[in-house]
Design a protein around this motif. Structure first.
Motif, PDB file in Angstrom:
ATOM      1  N   ALA A 126      20.853  18.949 119.978  1.00 49.42           N
ATOM      2  CA  ALA A 126      20.665  20.331 119.541  1.00 49.42           C
ATOM      3  C   ALA A 126      19.653  20.420 118.402  1.00 49.42           C
ATOM      4  N   ALA A 127      19.666  19.421 117.509  1.00 49.91           N
ATOM      5  CA  ALA A 127      18.702  19.414 116.405  1.00 49.91           C
ATOM      6  C   ALA A 127      17.280  19.343 116.942  1.00 49.91           C
ATOM      7  N   TYR A 128      17.044  18.484 117.920  1.00 47.75           N
ATOM      8  CA  TYR A 128      15.708  18.338 118.486  1.00 47.75           C
ATOM      9  C   TYR A 128      15.285  19.583 119.266  1.00 47.75           C
ATOM     10  N   ALA A 129      16.206  20.140 120.042  1.00 47.16           N
ATOM     11  CA  ALA A 129      15.896  21.357 120.798  1.00 47.16           C
ATOM     12  C   ALA A 129      15.599  22.520 119.849  1.00 47.16           C
ATOM     13  N   HIS A 130      16.326  22.568 118.741  1.00 51.76           N
ATOM     14  CA  HIS A 130      16.127  23.605 117.725  1.00 51.76           C
ATOM     15  C   HIS A 130      14.694  23.557 117.193  1.00 51.76           C
ATOM     16  N   HIS A 131      14.210  22.372 116.833  1.00 54.81           N
ATOM     17  CA  HIS A 131      12.857  22.250 116.293  1.00 54.81           C
ATOM     18  C   HIS A 131      11.812  22.610 117.338  1.00 54.81           C
ATOM     19  N   ALA A 132      12.037  22.192 118.581  1.00 55.92           N
ATOM     20  CA  ALA A 132      11.090  22.521 119.642  1.00 55.92           C
ATOM     21  C   ALA A 132      11.045  24.036 119.882  1.00 55.92           C
ATOM     22  N   MET A 133      12.212  24.672 119.906  1.00 53.21           N
ATOM     23  CA  MET A 133      12.273  26.125 120.104  1.00 53.21           C
ATOM     24  C   MET A 133      11.565  26.858 118.980  1.00 53.21           C
ATOM     25  N   ASN A 134      11.664  26.345 117.763  1.00 54.83           N
ATOM     26  CA  ASN A 134      10.988  26.980 116.630  1.00 54.83           C
ATOM     27  C   ASN A 134       9.480  27.018 116.825  1.00 54.83           C
ATOM     28  N   LEU A 135       8.964  26.070 117.612  1.00 54.65           N
ATOM     29  CA  LEU A 135       7.524  26.024 117.894  1.00 54.65           C
ATOM     30  C   LEU A 135       7.182  26.666 119.233  1.00 54.65           C
ATOM     31  N   ILE A 305      16.625  31.238 102.519  1.00 53.55           N
ATOM     32  CA  ILE A 305      15.455  31.976 102.994  1.00 53.55           C
ATOM     33  C   ILE A 305      15.536  32.086 104.513  1.00 53.55           C
ATOM     34  N   SER A 306      15.706  33.302 105.000  1.00 55.84           N
ATOM     35  CA  SER A 306      15.825  33.538 106.435  1.00 55.84           C
ATOM     36  C   SER A 306      14.467  33.899 107.028  1.00 55.84           C
ATOM     37  N   GLY A 307      14.368  33.798 108.330  1.00 56.21           N
ATOM     38  CA  GLY A 307      13.148  34.170 109.027  1.00 56.21           C
ATOM     39  C   GLY A 307      13.351  35.429 109.844  1.00 56.21           C
ATOM     40  N   ASP A 308      12.251  36.021 110.301  1.00 63.62           N
ATOM     41  CA  ASP A 308      12.370  37.170 111.190  1.00 63.62           C
ATOM     42  C   ASP A 308      12.615  36.682 112.617  1.00 63.62           C
ATOM     43  N   LYS A 309      12.604  37.600 113.571  1.00 63.27           N
ATOM     44  CA  LYS A 309      12.924  37.229 114.952  1.00 63.27           C
ATOM     45  C   LYS A 309      11.927  36.226 115.532  1.00 63.27           C
ATOM     46  N   ASP A 310      10.748  36.142 114.957  1.00 64.64           N
ATOM     47  CA  ASP A 310       9.736  35.190 115.427  1.00 64.64           C
ATOM     48  C   ASP A 310       9.706  33.906 114.597  1.00 64.64           C
ATOM     49  N   GLY A 311      10.624  33.795 113.643  1.00 66.05           N
ATOM     50  CA  GLY A 311      10.698  32.592 112.828  1.00 66.05           C
ATOM     51  C   GLY A 311       9.767  32.580 111.635  1.00 66.05           C
ATOM     52  N   ASN A 312       9.126  33.701 111.354  1.00 62.04           N
ATOM     53  CA  ASN A 312       8.250  33.773 110.191  1.00 62.04           C
ATOM     54  C   ASN A 312       9.074  33.952 108.926  1.00 62.04           C
ATOM     55  N   LYS A 313       8.711  33.229 107.874  1.00 64.94           N
ATOM     56  CA  LYS A 313       9.497  33.239 106.641  1.00 64.94           C
ATOM     57  C   LYS A 313       8.622  33.547 105.436  1.00 64.94           C
ATOM     58  N   ASP A 314       9.236  34.224 104.485  1.00 68.66           N
ATOM     59  CA  ASP A 314       8.559  34.549 103.240  1.00 68.66           C
ATOM     60  C   ASP A 314       9.075  33.605 102.155  1.00 68.66           C
ATOM     61  N   PHE A 315       8.230  32.651 101.751  1.00 74.82           N
ATOM     62  CA  PHE A 315       8.632  31.660 100.755  1.00 74.82           C
ATOM     63  C   PHE A 315       8.274  32.067  99.322  1.00 74.82           C
ATOM     64  N   SER A 316       8.032  33.358  99.117  1.00 70.54           N
ATOM     65  CA  SER A 316       7.681  33.843  97.774  1.00 70.54           C
ATOM     66  C   SER A 316       8.682  33.429  96.704  1.00 70.54           C
ATOM     67  N   PRO A 317      10.000  33.517  96.951  1.00 73.21           N
ATOM     68  CA  PRO A 317      10.954  33.150  95.889  1.00 73.21           C
ATOM     69  C   PRO A 317      10.793  31.716  95.401  1.00 73.21           C
ATOM     70  N   ILE A 318      10.583  30.782  96.307  1.00 72.01           N
ATOM     71  CA  ILE A 318      10.466  29.385  95.892  1.00 72.01           C
ATOM     72  C   ILE A 318       9.089  29.122  95.277  1.00 72.01           C
ATOM     73  N   ILE A 319       8.081  29.851  95.729  1.00 70.18           N
ATOM     74  CA  ILE A 319       6.744  29.715  95.150  1.00 70.18           C
ATOM     75  C   ILE A 319       6.751  30.212  93.699  1.00 70.18           C
ATOM     76  N   GLU A 320       7.360  31.359  93.489  1.00 63.18           N
ATOM     77  CA  GLU A 320       7.446  31.916  92.126  1.00 63.18           C
ATOM     78  C   GLU A 320       8.268  31.004  91.222  1.00 63.18           C
ATOM     79  N   HIS A 321       9.319  30.398  91.791  1.00 66.88           N
ATOM     80  CA  HIS A 321      10.165  29.486  91.021  1.00 66.88           C
ATOM     81  C   HIS A 321       9.369  28.254  90.589  1.00 66.88           C
ATOM     82  N   ALA A 322       8.542  27.750  91.482  1.00 71.00           N
ATOM     83  CA  ALA A 322       7.716  26.575  91.161  1.00 71.00           C
ATOM     84  C   ALA A 322       6.755  26.881  90.019  1.00 71.00           C
ATOM     85  N   LEU A 323       6.170  28.057  90.063  1.00 69.16           N
ATOM     86  CA  LEU A 323       5.238  28.443  89.003  1.00 69.16           C
ATOM     87  C   LEU A 323       5.956  28.601  87.665  1.00 69.16           C
ATOM     88  N   ARG A 324       7.184  29.139  87.691  1.00 72.32           N
ATOM     89  CA  ARG A 324       7.951  29.291  86.444  1.00 72.32           C
ATOM     90  C   ARG A 324       8.326  27.941  85.842  1.00 72.32           C
TER      91      ARG A 324
END
Length: 523
Positions: A126-135, A305-324
């Protein structure tokens, strides 16, 4: 009556089963909820099968649900409850009947053993199928087998029927690994060898752990030009070999070693860490506020951090955290287990087979007399030092293929070269066992023999269920004389172990010197 029962990973208590709390940190309520989720997945698979209705939603629920219950993935009770409710809701659309589900631990030792072996294999696949489906890659025969496998787990079978099912599963998982290999290489290019630094540059950075290359790709694109370096961790290391990921200059290196060292290596780290898949451990207070999860990964109190129906994710929170946080004020020196500061990865099947003529020539000339595949999962078990000692003892006229996080025991060693070929060849993540099989089959074809006739020995370490499905694939392909450790799986009964030893000469590891002498016919 015990609080829980779980024996799906290698470090299960006493090599028998965790009955109070999990060695991984899993609590009894979490274990109960995961078992409940498995039951509901069986009901959903059965209802869909009986109705002849498979949908993309039910496909995804079965695959992601199984993945959620894999070791070190999701410790968040509320998230598991919510997922289970989604499964129940979808099942009720197909059937209002209460579908009876077998108790996973009921039956004879052999019955429980064989049922568990198939279930744990399904979790790994299931882990492998999950990654393939994400692509965006799927194989209908693989997807359908999740329905079949879960339905069969709910039935009575003779030992012979269970073995037949498990071997059939192993061949399906080979197709799944092939699918993921195609998804990764067609999306990000075929890996090529690359040297990766383990020292950390000054300034803001993000550490990304796990296996999901799509998450890494999105993170790299969103951090481009922001003055943030990105470092891989553990099983994400092979990402450096993919051209479409390595093109980002701020993919700067690899942070730390294998997953089980994270509590020490993440201590007071001045950067956030993103977990894209399994290998998450209970966090220490010194870094808990810096851990982010995504996909099926979960832990109470962490930011997800969740993704939309197409798997697109907004990593702004972790990016802002890194800068802080700002990262280290000066360049920070880190090294591998053996003190090395450089790791080499990217020896996938295309890279290795591009040198097939040289390898074959070196074997024919006697320059390469043996090939070892030493790899698999790492863990904290003291016996895992075996793999470091074993690799150090491999003869100078031998190659060492490796993959998965087990390689961190020795991948910073400099063992030299044979005819220009590095003696240690990192083939990638655990799913890249497919690459190793491709190389073995190509060599067997070149020498007009079977894989079992090659001067090739597999010395495997296992920890969780992805290693289980890989082992079942290797067995289904008829590969014999493998060594497995640091212990044999607790879920395999004496009868099942005897069958594997008698049929495939599967051997438990002993001592490096003793096993090396046996493999090479010395003494």
């Amino acid at each position: 009556m015990s609080n829980m029962f779980c024996f799906q990973c290698q470090q299960t208590a006493g090599n028998k089963g965790c009955v109070n709390t999990g060695v991984c940190g899993k609590q009894p309520e979490t274990a109960r909820l995961q078992d409940e989720l498995i039951g509901e997945l069986i009901r959903l698979a059965t209802a869909a099968h009986d109705a002849g209705k498979h949908s993309r939603l039910t496909d995804r629920l079965l695959i992601d649900g199984l993945f959620t219950t894999l070791t070190n993935v999701n410790f968040d009770d509320e998230a598991i409850r919510e997922f289970t409710d989604r499964v129940i809701k979808e099942r009720k659309k197909l059937s209002d009947e209460k579908i009876p589900v077998v108790a996973l631990w009921d039956g004879s030792n052999d019955e429980v053993s064989l049922r568990s072996t198939l279930l744990f294999g399904l979790k790994g696949m299931a882990a492998y199928a999950h990654h393939a489906m994400n692509l965006g890659y799927e194989d209908e025969s693989v997807t359908k087998w999740f329905y079949k496998g879960l339905c069969e787990i709910n039935k009575k079978h003779s030992a012979e029927e269970w073995i037949e099912l498990i071997m059939e599963f192993g061949k399906v998982n080979f197709k799944c690994m092939e699918l993921l290999d195609r998804a990764n290489t067609e999306t990000f290019g075929s890996p090529s060898p690359v040297k990766v630094q383990t020292d950390i540059k000054k300034g803001p950075f993000i550490v990304i752990s796990g296996h999901d290359l799509k998450d890494l790709s999105q993170l790299l694109e969103q951090t481009k030009g922001k003055g943030i370096n990105v470092y891989t961790h553990s099983e994400m290391l092979p990402a450096h070999g993919y051209p479409e990921l390595n093109k980002y200059e701020h993919l700067a290196g690899n942070f730390g070693t294998a997953w089980q060292s994270q509590q020490k290596e993440f201590d007071n780290i001045p950067a956030p860490v993103l977990f894209t898949t399994n290998c998450l451990m209970p966090q220490r207070p010194s870094y808990q506020d810096r851990i982010y999860t995504t996909s099926v990964v979960g832990y109470k109190g962490l930011r997800h951090i969740s993704g939309d129906k197409d798997g697109n994710k907004d990593f702004s929170p972790i990016i802002e955290h890194a800068l802080r946080l700002g990262g280290y004020e000066h360049d920070h020196s880190m090294s591998g287990i053996n003190g090395g500061h450089t790791l080499t990865t990217g020896f996938g099947h295309s890279a290795v087979l591009s040198h097939a003529e040289e390898i074959i020539s070196s074997i024919k000339q006697g320059h390469i007399k043996h090939i070892f595949l030493v790899g698999g999962c790492d863990g904290a078990h003291p016996g895992r030092n075996y793999y470091t000692d074993f690799v150090k003892q491999t003869p100078m006229d031998s190659l060492v293929l490796t993959l998965a996080c087990g390689k961190y025991r020795f991948n910073d060693l400099d063992l030299g070269e044979i005819d220009g070929i590095p003696r240690i060849l990192d083939m990638g993540q655990c799913n890249d066992a497919y690459s190793a099989i491709r190389v073995a089959l190509a060599l067997a074809d070149a020498f007009d023999c079977t894989v079992n006739d090659l001067p090739l020995t597999l010395v495997l370490s296992w920890y969780e269920q992805k290693a289980v499905c890989i082992l079942l694939t290797l067995l289904s392909l008829g590969i014999r004389n493998m060594y497995l450790g640091p212990t044999l799986p607790a879920f395999m009964s004496e009868t099942v172990v005897k069958f594997l030893v008698d049929t495939y000469n599967l051997q438990p590891i002993t001592a490096p010197e003793q096993d090396m002498d046996t493999i090479l016919g010395r003494g």
